[in-house]
Design a protein around this motif. Structure first.
Motif, PDB file in Angstrom:
ATOM      1  N   LEU A  19       0.833  -1.206   0.000  1.00  0.00           N
ATOM      2  CA  LEU A  19       0.000   0.000   0.000  1.00  0.00           C
ATOM      3  C   LEU A  19       0.867   1.254   0.000  1.00  0.00           C
ATOM      4  O   LEU A  19       0.572   2.222  -0.704  1.00  0.00           O
ATOM      5  N   LEU A  20       1.944   1.245   0.751  1.00  0.00           N
ATOM      6  CA  LEU A  20       2.848   2.396   0.759  1.00  0.00           C
ATOM      7  C   LEU A  20       3.449   2.626  -0.628  1.00  0.00           C
ATOM      8  O   LEU A  20       3.505   3.752  -1.105  1.00  0.00           O
ATOM      9  N   GLU A  21       3.866   1.558  -1.308  1.00  0.00           N
ATOM     10  CA  GLU A  21       4.388   1.672  -2.677  1.00  0.00           C
ATOM     11  C   GLU A  21       3.341   2.286  -3.601  1.00  0.00           C
ATOM     12  O   GLU A  21       3.642   3.179  -4.391  1.00  0.00           O
ATOM     13  N   LEU A  22       2.115   1.804  -3.511  1.00  0.00           N
ATOM     14  CA  LEU A  22       1.036   2.312  -4.364  1.00  0.00           C
ATOM     15  C   LEU A  22       0.770   3.790  -4.094  1.00  0.00           C
ATOM     16  O   LEU A  22       0.533   4.561  -5.031  1.00  0.00           O
ATOM     17  N   THR A  23       0.829   4.176  -2.838  1.00  0.00           N
ATOM     18  CA  THR A  23       0.586   5.574  -2.480  1.00  0.00           C
ATOM     19  C   THR A  23       1.648   6.471  -3.108  1.00  0.00           C
ATOM     20  O   THR A  23       1.341   7.569  -3.581  1.00  0.00           O
ATOM     21  N   MET A  44      -0.171  10.573   4.926  1.00  0.00           N
ATOM     22  CA  MET A  44       0.105  10.389   6.353  1.00  0.00           C
ATOM     23  C   MET A  44      -0.460   9.054   6.805  1.00  0.00           C
ATOM     24  O   MET A  44      -1.308   8.475   6.120  1.00  0.00           O
ATOM     25  N   ARG A  45       0.034   8.571   7.940  1.00  0.00           N
ATOM     26  CA  ARG A  45      -0.383   7.268   8.462  1.00  0.00           C
ATOM     27  C   ARG A  45      -0.997   7.441   9.839  1.00  0.00           C
ATOM     28  O   ARG A  45      -0.445   8.139  10.691  1.00  0.00           O
ATOM     29  N   SER A  46      -2.121   6.776  10.051  1.00  0.00           N
ATOM     30  CA  SER A  46      -2.764   6.794  11.366  1.00  0.00           C
ATOM     31  C   SER A  46      -2.126   5.728  12.258  1.00  0.00           C
ATOM     32  O   SER A  46      -1.342   4.893  11.791  1.00  0.00           O
ATOM     33  N   GLU A  47      -2.512   5.747  13.504  1.00  0.00           N
ATOM     34  CA  GLU A  47      -1.962   4.801  14.473  1.00  0.00           C
ATOM     35  C   GLU A  47      -2.239   3.348  14.076  1.00  0.00           C
ATOM     36  O   GLU A  47      -1.421   2.465  14.322  1.00  0.00           O
ATOM     37  N   ASP A  48      -3.378   3.085  13.431  1.00  0.00           N
ATOM     38  CA  ASP A  48      -3.714   1.708  13.048  1.00  0.00           C
ATOM     39  C   ASP A  48      -3.168   1.321  11.671  1.00  0.00           C
ATOM     40  O   ASP A  48      -3.460   0.238  11.164  1.00  0.00           O
ATOM     41  N   GLY A  49      -2.379   2.196  11.047  1.00  0.00           N
ATOM     42  CA  GLY A  49      -1.767   1.893   9.762  1.00  0.00           C
ATOM     43  C   GLY A  49      -2.527   2.395   8.547  1.00  0.00           C
ATOM     44  O   GLY A  49      -2.057   2.256   7.424  1.00  0.00           O
ATOM     45  N   THR A  50      -3.698   2.976   8.773  1.00  0.00           N
ATOM     46  CA  THR A  50      -4.457   3.541   7.657  1.00  0.00           C
ATOM     47  C   THR A  50      -3.676   4.701   7.052  1.00  0.00           C
ATOM     48  O   THR A  50      -3.124   5.522   7.774  1.00  0.00           O
ATOM     49  N   PRO A 103       3.742  11.624   9.248  1.00  0.00           N
ATOM     50  CA  PRO A 103       3.892  12.033   7.848  1.00  0.00           C
ATOM     51  C   PRO A 103       4.565  10.929   7.025  1.00  0.00           C
ATOM     52  O   PRO A 103       5.392  10.172   7.526  1.00  0.00           O
ATOM     53  N   ILE A 104       4.182  10.857   5.758  1.00  0.00           N
ATOM     54  CA  ILE A 104       4.795   9.926   4.794  1.00  0.00           C
ATOM     55  C   ILE A 104       5.466  10.785   3.727  1.00  0.00           C
ATOM     56  O   ILE A 104       4.831  11.649   3.118  1.00  0.00           O
TER      57      ILE A 104
END
Length: 109
Positions: A19-23, A44-50, A103-104
């Motif tokens: 998912l990170l690659e796709l983003t 950005m990433r939430s605490e649960d990985g969203t 942040p991502i």
């Protein structure tokens, strides 16, 4: 008129890295198809990985065109394998007055 959107992607089990690659590929692919503006996207990433992404479509017509664009449809199929789209209200941090996220770095040039 452009359309600024916020979308939430919750990774399927074991698909966090994909998912990170796709983003990181997402907006460059849309730009290559002439569908989004040059405004820098944010992720950005939430605490649960969203993963939450903010980006700008050129127009509603561009959004509509994406739904019949074979390159975009192929990309969306990869997203479907890696995540589920969820409403922002289901992201815990979004109930906070000042929602904070990790942040991502998208490394877009």
């Amino acid at each position: 008129m452009s359309v600024l959107v916020i979308v939430a992607y919750r990774p399927r089990p074991g698909m966090e890295a994909r998912l990170l690659e796709l983003t990181k590929e997402h907006v460059p692919i849309l730009r290559g198809q002439g569908l989004v503006t040059e405004r820098p996207p944010y992720a950005m990433r939430s605490e649960d990985g969203t993963i939450i992404e903010v980006f700008e479509w050129k127009s509603q017509a561009a959004i509509d065109a994406a739904h019949s664009n074979p390159v975009v449809l192929q990309m969306w199929a990869r997203y479907d394998e890696a995540c589920e789209y969820i409403p922002l209200i289901k992201v815990k941090e979004c109930s906070d007055l000042f929602a904070g996220f990790e942040p991502i770095d998208l490394n877009l040039k």
